[in-house]
Design a protein around this motif. Sequence first.
Motif, PDB file in Angstrom:
ATOM      1  N   ALA A 137      56.894 -98.009  38.307  1.00  0.00           N
ATOM      2  CA  ALA A 137      58.336 -97.794  38.809  1.00  0.00           C
ATOM      3  C   ALA A 137      58.166 -97.555  40.328  1.00  0.00           C
ATOM      4  O   ALA A 137      59.025 -98.433  40.915  1.00  0.00           O
ATOM      5  CB  ALA A 137      58.876 -96.550  38.367  1.00  0.00           C
ATOM      6  N   ARG A 138      57.201 -96.865  41.003  1.00  0.00           N
ATOM      7  CA  ARG A 138      57.123 -96.927  42.475  1.00  0.00           C
ATOM      8  C   ARG A 138      56.811 -98.138  43.085  1.00  0.00           C
ATOM      9  O   ARG A 138      57.367 -98.552  44.019  1.00  0.00           O
ATOM     10  CB  ARG A 138      55.857 -95.817  42.751  1.00  0.00           C
ATOM     11  CG  ARG A 138      56.333 -94.183  42.614  1.00  0.00           C
ATOM     12  CD  ARG A 138      55.257 -93.403  43.424  1.00  0.00           C
ATOM     13  NE  ARG A 138      54.030 -93.643  42.627  1.00  0.00           N
ATOM     14  CZ  ARG A 138      53.523 -92.809  41.640  1.00  0.00           C
ATOM     15  NH1 ARG A 138      54.449 -92.001  40.958  1.00  0.00           N
ATOM     16  NH2 ARG A 138      52.335 -93.002  41.384  1.00  0.00           N
ATOM     17  N   LEU A 139      55.836 -99.000  42.483  1.00  0.00           N
ATOM     18  CA  LEU A 139      55.416-100.211  43.039  1.00  0.00           C
ATOM     19  C   LEU A 139      56.630-101.180  42.894  1.00  0.00           C
ATOM     20  O   LEU A 139      57.160-101.901  44.026  1.00  0.00           O
ATOM     21  CB  LEU A 139      54.421-100.882  42.267  1.00  0.00           C
ATOM     22  CG  LEU A 139      53.038-100.095  42.474  1.00  0.00           C
ATOM     23  CD1 LEU A 139      51.859-100.705  41.360  1.00  0.00           C
ATOM     24  CD2 LEU A 139      52.487-100.134  43.742  1.00  0.00           C
ATOM     25  N   ALA A 140      57.394-101.199  41.938  1.00  0.00           N
ATOM     26  CA  ALA A 140      58.736-101.964  41.829  1.00  0.00           C
ATOM     27  C   ALA A 140      59.659-101.622  42.693  1.00  0.00           C
ATOM     28  O   ALA A 140      60.444-102.440  43.607  1.00  0.00           O
ATOM     29  CB  ALA A 140      59.198-102.005  40.186  1.00  0.00           C
ATOM     30  N   PHE A 171      56.035-107.464  44.023  1.00  0.00           N
ATOM     31  CA  PHE A 171      56.108-108.190  42.659  1.00  0.00           C
ATOM     32  C   PHE A 171      55.098-107.891  41.536  1.00  0.00           C
ATOM     33  O   PHE A 171      53.968-108.050  41.780  1.00  0.00           O
ATOM     34  CB  PHE A 171      55.844-109.709  42.619  1.00  0.00           C
ATOM     35  CG  PHE A 171      56.938-110.179  43.962  1.00  0.00           C
ATOM     36  CD1 PHE A 171      58.136-110.545  43.396  1.00  0.00           C
ATOM     37  CD2 PHE A 171      56.604-110.629  45.277  1.00  0.00           C
ATOM     38  CE1 PHE A 171      59.274-111.028  44.305  1.00  0.00           C
ATOM     39  CE2 PHE A 171      57.441-111.014  46.234  1.00  0.00           C
ATOM     40  CZ  PHE A 171      58.788-111.397  45.485  1.00  0.00           C
ATOM     41  N   VAL A 172      55.567-106.930  40.216  1.00  0.00           N
ATOM     42  CA  VAL A 172      54.576-106.345  39.700  1.00  0.00           C
ATOM     43  C   VAL A 172      54.885-106.753  38.115  1.00  0.00           C
ATOM     44  O   VAL A 172      56.097-107.051  37.736  1.00  0.00           O
ATOM     45  CB  VAL A 172      54.939-104.853  39.758  1.00  0.00           C
ATOM     46  CG1 VAL A 172      54.193-104.027  38.851  1.00  0.00           C
ATOM     47  CG2 VAL A 172      54.780-103.838  40.830  1.00  0.00           C
ATOM     48  N   VAL A 173      53.735-107.054  37.542  1.00  0.00           N
ATOM     49  CA  VAL A 173      53.864-107.411  36.444  1.00  0.00           C
ATOM     50  C   VAL A 173      52.937-106.405  35.132  1.00  0.00           C
ATOM     51  O   VAL A 173      51.548-106.371  35.837  1.00  0.00           O
ATOM     52  CB  VAL A 173      53.136-109.025  36.027  1.00  0.00           C
ATOM     53  CG1 VAL A 173      53.219-109.281  34.497  1.00  0.00           C
ATOM     54  CG2 VAL A 173      54.032-109.817  36.696  1.00  0.00           C
ATOM     55  N   GLN A 224      50.238 -92.936  29.248  1.00  0.00           N
ATOM     56  CA  GLN A 224      50.693 -91.613  29.740  1.00  0.00           C
ATOM     57  C   GLN A 224      51.798 -91.921  30.930  1.00  0.00           C
ATOM     58  O   GLN A 224      51.802 -93.287  31.292  1.00  0.00           O
ATOM     59  CB  GLN A 224      49.229 -91.079  30.943  1.00  0.00           C
ATOM     60  CG  GLN A 224      48.148 -90.648  29.988  1.00  0.00           C
ATOM     61  CD  GLN A 224      47.276 -89.919  30.897  1.00  0.00           C
ATOM     62  OE1 GLN A 224      47.422 -89.556  31.604  1.00  0.00           O
ATOM     63  NE2 GLN A 224      45.972 -89.788  30.288  1.00  0.00           N
ATOM     64  N   GLU A 225      52.726 -90.890  31.110  1.00  0.00           N
ATOM     65  CA  GLU A 225      53.769 -90.999  31.813  1.00  0.00           C
ATOM     66  C   GLU A 225      53.456 -91.492  33.283  1.00  0.00           C
ATOM     67  O   GLU A 225      54.088 -91.854  34.023  1.00  0.00           O
ATOM     68  CB  GLU A 225      54.675 -89.915  31.772  1.00  0.00           C
ATOM     69  CG  GLU A 225      55.860 -89.916  32.267  1.00  0.00           C
ATOM     70  CD  GLU A 225      56.970 -88.799  32.192  1.00  0.00           C
ATOM     71  OE1 GLU A 225      57.741 -88.854  32.702  1.00  0.00           O
ATOM     72  OE2 GLU A 225      56.379 -87.765  31.523  1.00  0.00           O
ATOM     73  N   ARG A 226      52.182 -90.880  33.882  1.00  0.00           N
ATOM     74  CA  ARG A 226      52.101 -91.368  34.938  1.00  0.00           C
ATOM     75  C   ARG A 226      51.795 -92.490  35.168  1.00  0.00           C
ATOM     76  O   ARG A 226      52.214 -93.201  36.543  1.00  0.00           O
ATOM     77  CB  ARG A 226      50.464 -90.583  35.653  1.00  0.00           C
ATOM     78  CG  ARG A 226      50.492 -89.047  35.523  1.00  0.00           C
ATOM     79  CD  ARG A 226      49.122 -88.344  35.796  1.00  0.00           C
ATOM     80  NE  ARG A 226      48.518 -88.612  34.709  1.00  0.00           N
ATOM     81  CZ  ARG A 226      47.071 -88.156  34.514  1.00  0.00           C
ATOM     82  NH1 ARG A 226      46.663 -87.490  35.732  1.00  0.00           N
ATOM     83  NH2 ARG A 226      46.443 -88.330  33.658  1.00  0.00           N
ATOM     84  N   SER A 227      51.418 -93.474  34.258  1.00  0.00           N
ATOM     85  CA  SER A 227      51.296 -94.740  34.619  1.00  0.00           C
ATOM     86  C   SER A 227      52.625 -95.594  34.521  1.00  0.00           C
ATOM     87  O   SER A 227      52.624 -96.530  35.508  1.00  0.00           O
ATOM     88  CB  SER A 227      50.546 -95.521  33.445  1.00  0.00           C
ATOM     89  OG  SER A 227      49.232 -94.940  33.116  1.00  0.00           O
ATOM     90  N   ALA A 228      53.400 -94.969  33.956  1.00  0.00           N
ATOM     91  CA  ALA A 228      54.880 -95.566  33.981  1.00  0.00           C
ATOM     92  C   ALA A 228      55.487 -95.470  35.334  1.00  0.00           C
ATOM     93  O   ALA A 228      56.089 -96.098  35.907  1.00  0.00           O
ATOM     94  CB  ALA A 228      55.753 -95.126  32.939  1.00  0.00           C
TER      95      ALA A 228
END
Length: 439
Positions: A358-361, A366-368, A350-354
């Motif tokens: 992006a918001r966390l980045a 530090f997002v993986v 889902q686009e919501r996950s992407a």
Amino acid sequence: MLLTGLLLIAGVLLGRVDLVVLAAPFALGTAYALHRRPAELPQVLINDGGGHLVEGGELTGTVSVGNPDPVPYDVAVLRTRVSPWLRVDRATLAGGTVAGRSRAGGSTTVADCPFVTSVAPETAVDLELSGTALRWGRHLLGPAGARVAAAQGLLISRAVLAEPVRAKVYPKTEPFEAVEAMPRAAGLVGAHRSRRPGEGGELAGVRVFAPGDRLRRIDWRVSLRTRQLHVAATLSDRDAEVVVLLDVLAEAGRSGGIAGTASVLDTTVRAAAAIAEHYLHRGDRVSLLEYGPSARRLRPATGRRQYLTALEWLLEVKAQPSPQAVDDLAFGPQLLSADALVVVLTPLLQERSAQMLARLARSGRFVVAVDTLPADLPPPKGQGWAEVAYRLWRLDRDTMIMQLREHGVPVVPWVGAGSLDQVLRDVARMATAPRVGNR
């Protein structure tokens, strides 16, 4: 009893004594049998065996039928239901063994068969079940029911049912070993090497003695050569906080248990358990969070107790499709430590996950992102999906992954051991790189 009654009535009406004499043994036997009849119903209990059961481990359970009455049960018929994810291969009852093989998919096992035995007064007979736990989760063992016959089969009790118990099956942790350092280690103690000076085991260099330095840190070889006290400087060992974020907005693929194919939730839960076990074993703080309508959260902590709590928390994970927007405040950067490593397990369906990634980045975390979608996922048949449409959807998803990487979010598939080594190496390099500030 019916035969006895008919003979007595016929003897009286017809005036035949021989019929009455013929019915007398049946009448006396019936009277004696009814005189010794049980006054209480049987008791049925279910026991899941306790202990920690892991996927692929041996299942042991017991279904007991007890006789609290001083009169024996001539026949007891016992039957139980078992979850399809608990495959029962062998059942032992009253010294006899019944063994069988489950059908395809584990839908029918030995436990589906009725078991017949006799129960002595004030005793119990156990039906011991053994098999294999096929999948993580809380699976039902039961309900179980029993009927008994007494008084030489003249009396039959009503069915007595026992409520099912939920057997806890923990996810099997896939091999995972991340040897790279954490991006930022913010705690006071731990196993990760920090770039800050302090007490630790990693040598940072030799410097001139200063007030407050410990005498055991004096480097006598350098001190004698320079005629001035020098000490060995070390880097402090720090712990880190790891946030494992589970995307539960969608499920895909078909779960085949521990020996079959893995669905998105299977990969997500097993990977989360492996990551939590690895970092908790190293002394780091680990927290778990669901990206979904419920937004369940497990607070960060360390130690074996936190690992067992995390396993219990993972047993409740389930897909939560939601047509409405997820509350972003529950996953806002203000709830995450600035130095935390955020590992997001997501199928990116889902686009919501992407957008969440992006918001966390953008917030500087530090997002993986770990891709949990099966690589060999077939197109959904029976839903109007053509081969061309499925290929277009795959291309659109690959484009979304490339856009996330352009925004600084590494996306890697989960492949067990070493899945995150290269990514953590790159993230650690970015964390130590100099940053350009605005004047």
